[in-house]
Design a protein around this motif. Structure first.
Motif, PDB file in Angstrom:
ATOM      1  N   LEU A 147       0.774  -1.186  -0.107  1.00  0.00           N
ATOM      2  CA  LEU A 147      -0.196  -0.149  -0.060  1.00  0.00           C
ATOM      3  C   LEU A 147       0.618   1.445   0.098  1.00  0.00           C
ATOM      4  O   LEU A 147       0.192   2.222  -0.235  1.00  0.00           O
ATOM      5  CB  LEU A 147      -0.948   0.072   1.262  1.00  0.00           C
ATOM      6  N   ASN A 148       2.111   1.243   0.106  1.00  0.00           N
ATOM      7  CA  ASN A 148       3.221   2.306   0.134  1.00  0.00           C
ATOM      8  C   ASN A 148       3.756   2.575  -1.209  1.00  0.00           C
ATOM      9  O   ASN A 148       4.392   3.528  -1.567  1.00  0.00           O
ATOM     10  CB  ASN A 148       4.435   1.962   0.994  1.00  0.00           C
ATOM     11  N   ASN A 149       3.213   1.661  -2.309  1.00  0.00           N
ATOM     12  CA  ASN A 149       3.752   1.846  -3.521  1.00  0.00           C
ATOM     13  C   ASN A 149       2.507   1.851  -4.456  1.00  0.00           C
ATOM     14  O   ASN A 149       2.689   1.044  -5.551  1.00  0.00           O
ATOM     15  CB  ASN A 149       4.831   0.993  -4.008  1.00  0.00           C
ATOM     16  N   LEU A 150       1.395   2.472  -4.290  1.00  0.00           N
ATOM     17  CA  LEU A 150       0.203   2.199  -5.199  1.00  0.00           C
ATOM     18  C   LEU A 150       0.372   3.279  -6.385  1.00  0.00           C
ATOM     19  O   LEU A 150       0.954   4.374  -6.081  1.00  0.00           O
ATOM     20  CB  LEU A 150      -0.908   2.610  -4.288  1.00  0.00           C
ATOM     21  N   PRO A 151      -0.192   3.015  -7.480  1.00  0.00           N
ATOM     22  CA  PRO A 151      -0.006   3.991  -8.480  1.00  0.00           C
ATOM     23  C   PRO A 151      -1.301   4.889  -7.851  1.00  0.00           C
ATOM     24  O   PRO A 151      -2.388   4.623  -7.515  1.00  0.00           O
ATOM     25  CB  PRO A 151      -0.786   3.135  -9.852  1.00  0.00           C
ATOM     26  N   LYS A 152      -1.052   6.172  -8.298  1.00  0.00           N
ATOM     27  CA  LYS A 152      -2.056   7.115  -7.800  1.00  0.00           C
ATOM     28  C   LYS A 152      -3.019   7.468  -8.780  1.00  0.00           C
ATOM     29  O   LYS A 152      -3.996   7.729  -8.347  1.00  0.00           O
ATOM     30  CB  LYS A 152      -1.347   8.707  -7.501  1.00  0.00           C
ATOM     31  N   HIS A 153      -2.708   7.120 -10.001  1.00  0.00           N
ATOM     32  CA  HIS A 153      -3.917   7.407 -11.102  1.00  0.00           C
ATOM     33  C   HIS A 153      -3.581   6.266 -12.042  1.00  0.00           C
ATOM     34  O   HIS A 153      -2.503   5.930 -12.772  1.00  0.00           O
ATOM     35  CB  HIS A 153      -3.338   8.564 -11.809  1.00  0.00           C
ATOM     36  N   ILE A 154      -4.574   5.427 -12.170  1.00  0.00           N
ATOM     37  CA  ILE A 154      -4.600   4.307 -12.963  1.00  0.00           C
ATOM     38  C   ILE A 154      -5.533   4.639 -14.388  1.00  0.00           C
ATOM     39  O   ILE A 154      -6.868   5.208 -14.174  1.00  0.00           O
ATOM     40  CB  ILE A 154      -5.225   3.105 -12.535  1.00  0.00           C
ATOM     41  N   ALA A 155      -5.257   4.519 -15.691  1.00  0.00           N
ATOM     42  CA  ALA A 155      -6.010   4.650 -16.791  1.00  0.00           C
ATOM     43  C   ALA A 155      -6.164   3.462 -17.171  1.00  0.00           C
ATOM     44  O   ALA A 155      -5.368   2.331 -17.450  1.00  0.00           O
ATOM     45  CB  ALA A 155      -5.422   5.472 -17.705  1.00  0.00           C
ATOM     46  N   VAL A 156      -7.379   2.910 -18.021  1.00  0.00           N
ATOM     47  CA  VAL A 156      -7.837   1.880 -18.462  1.00  0.00           C
ATOM     48  C   VAL A 156      -8.223   2.204 -20.027  1.00  0.00           C
ATOM     49  O   VAL A 156      -9.287   2.946 -20.174  1.00  0.00           O
ATOM     50  CB  VAL A 156      -8.744   1.125 -17.691  1.00  0.00           C
ATOM     51  N   ILE A 157      -8.070   1.248 -20.961  1.00  0.00           N
ATOM     52  CA  ILE A 157      -8.495   1.243 -22.272  1.00  0.00           C
ATOM     53  C   ILE A 157      -9.404   0.103 -22.526  1.00  0.00           C
ATOM     54  O   ILE A 157      -8.829  -1.192 -22.328  1.00  0.00           O
ATOM     55  CB  ILE A 157      -7.507   1.397 -23.420  1.00  0.00           C
ATOM     56  N   SER A 172       0.253  10.509 -20.101  1.00  0.00           N
ATOM     57  CA  SER A 172       0.724   9.177 -19.987  1.00  0.00           C
ATOM     58  C   SER A 172       2.413   9.074 -20.360  1.00  0.00           C
ATOM     59  O   SER A 172       3.004   8.233 -20.640  1.00  0.00           O
ATOM     60  CB  SER A 172      -0.014   8.086 -21.036  1.00  0.00           C
ATOM     61  N   ALA A 173       2.835  10.291 -20.127  1.00  0.00           N
ATOM     62  CA  ALA A 173       4.357  10.588 -20.694  1.00  0.00           C
ATOM     63  C   ALA A 173       5.188   9.331 -19.945  1.00  0.00           C
ATOM     64  O   ALA A 173       6.076   8.960 -20.577  1.00  0.00           O
ATOM     65  CB  ALA A 173       4.896  11.962 -20.530  1.00  0.00           C
ATOM     66  N   TYR A 174       4.989   9.193 -18.755  1.00  0.00           N
ATOM     67  CA  TYR A 174       5.841   8.269 -18.021  1.00  0.00           C
ATOM     68  C   TYR A 174       5.090   7.215 -17.426  1.00  0.00           C
ATOM     69  O   TYR A 174       5.501   6.739 -16.331  1.00  0.00           O
ATOM     70  CB  TYR A 174       6.694   8.863 -16.977  1.00  0.00           C
ATOM     71  N   ASP A 200      10.613  -0.801 -12.334  1.00  0.00           N
ATOM     72  CA  ASP A 200      11.778   0.070 -11.839  1.00  0.00           C
ATOM     73  C   ASP A 200      11.519   1.516 -12.595  1.00  0.00           C
ATOM     74  O   ASP A 200      11.871   1.857 -13.799  1.00  0.00           O
ATOM     75  CB  ASP A 200      13.171  -0.646 -12.368  1.00  0.00           C
ATOM     76  N   ARG A 201      11.068   2.528 -12.081  1.00  0.00           N
ATOM     77  CA  ARG A 201      10.397   3.748 -12.440  1.00  0.00           C
ATOM     78  C   ARG A 201      11.657   4.744 -12.233  1.00  0.00           C
ATOM     79  O   ARG A 201      11.813   4.953 -11.245  1.00  0.00           O
ATOM     80  CB  ARG A 201       9.412   4.231 -12.095  1.00  0.00           C
ATOM     81  N   ARG A 202      12.413   5.094 -13.360  1.00  0.00           N
ATOM     82  CA  ARG A 202      13.524   6.200 -13.311  1.00  0.00           C
ATOM     83  C   ARG A 202      13.163   7.400 -13.839  1.00  0.00           C
ATOM     84  O   ARG A 202      14.006   8.423 -13.721  1.00  0.00           O
ATOM     85  CB  ARG A 202      14.705   5.443 -13.954  1.00  0.00           C
ATOM     86  N   PHE A 203      12.049   7.652 -14.608  1.00  0.00           N
ATOM     87  CA  PHE A 203      11.706   8.835 -15.130  1.00  0.00           C
ATOM     88  C   PHE A 203      12.816   9.534 -15.891  1.00  0.00           C
ATOM     89  O   PHE A 203      13.055  10.734 -15.799  1.00  0.00           O
ATOM     90  CB  PHE A 203      11.218   9.855 -13.996  1.00  0.00           C
ATOM     91  N   GLY A 204      13.808   8.665 -16.517  1.00  0.00           N
ATOM     92  CA  GLY A 204      14.709   9.291 -17.309  1.00  0.00           C
ATOM     93  C   GLY A 204      15.993   9.355 -16.708  1.00  0.00           C
ATOM     94  O   GLY A 204      17.329   9.823 -17.431  1.00  0.00           O
ATOM     95  N   LYS A 205      16.238   9.198 -15.351  1.00  0.00           N
ATOM     96  CA  LYS A 205      17.254   9.211 -14.708  1.00  0.00           C
ATOM     97  C   LYS A 205      17.915   7.967 -14.251  1.00  0.00           C
ATOM     98  O   LYS A 205      17.471   6.799 -14.617  1.00  0.00           O
ATOM     99  CB  LYS A 205      16.666  10.099 -13.315  1.00  0.00           C
TER     100      LYS A 205
END
Length: 240
Positions: A6-16, A201-203, A232-237
């Protein structure tokens, strides 16, 4: 559920929500039959996100391109939308879910627009999950309408071109104040985002599933969140 942090939940989920038509065709039925049976998948997805504590859920319900589908199917979807909103809003309100709509609502039939506006007003003070319904929506439309607002502000002297930055632009997108998308899920087996939340949805972490939308259940959503938590989310870093 117990395997999810619960400490690493996506804040925003989008669904197609893709695959309704193929689901119906495999059963020898009209496409609208698939849309009707996708409602249970919507309900379970909303419930799962609310139970987890996800802040925002955005569902691609009807794109600007979908207006080009056969009239019978479009009319059926709009009638289903009217009925579904009427049926589901009491449940959403009871569960503290706030309903919002993103997209060109002026393009909707009057009855569908009025029902949506009524549902939005009923739930506007709720403080739980924010459920964005993307209707007559496309990512390009969203970017263009935000750009027009910025151009108008510059023309009127409210701001200068140099003052335009990512934050200013994001504030004018239809999803504001939702954060950018963390996890984008597409059902139905296709590997594309189909003009959906392009800026937001850039990242985003992308997850493409073979399951057709009417067969999507709470367990699939939980599996998707678990998969997200392994990324592993690095956002370009780098982490060095």
């Amino acid at each position: 559920m117990e395997e999810i942090s619960l400490n690493n939940l996506p804040k925003h989920i989008a669904v197609i929500m893709d695959g309704n038509g193929r689901w119906a065709k495999s059963r020898g039925a009209l496409r609208i039959f698939g849309h009707q049976n996708g409602i249970k998948a919507v309900r379970e997805t909303v419930e799962a996100c609310a139970e987890l504590g996800v802040g925002y859920l955005t569902l691609y319900t009807f794109s600007t391109e979908n207006w080009g589908r056969p009239k019978m199917e479009v009319d059926g979807i709009m009638d289903l939308l009217v009925k579904t909103i009427g049926d589901e809003v009491p449940r959403l309100h009871k569960n503290n879910v706030q309903l919002k709509c993103i997209g060109d609502m002026d393009a909707l039939p009057e009855k569908a627009r009025r029902n949506m506006e009524k549902g939005i007003d009923t739930t506007k003070n709720n403080t739980g999950l924010v459920l964005n319904i993307a209707l007559s929506y496309s990512g390009k439309w969203d970017i263009i309408q935000a750009t027009r607002k910025l151009a108008s502000a510059v023309k009127s002297g409210e701001m200068t071109p140099e003052e335009i930055d990512e934050e200013q632009f994001s504030r004018l997108l239809s999803t504001y104040p939702a954060p950018e998308v963390d996890l984008l899920i597409r059902t139905g087996g296709d590997h594309r985002i189909s003009n959906y939340l392009l800026w937001q949805s850039a990242y985003a972490e992308l997850l493409f599933l073979d399951v057709l939308w009417p067969d999507f259940r709470k367990s699939h959503l939980l599996d998707a969140v678990r998969a997200f938590q392994t990324r592993d989310r690095r956002f370009g870093k780098t982490h060095d």
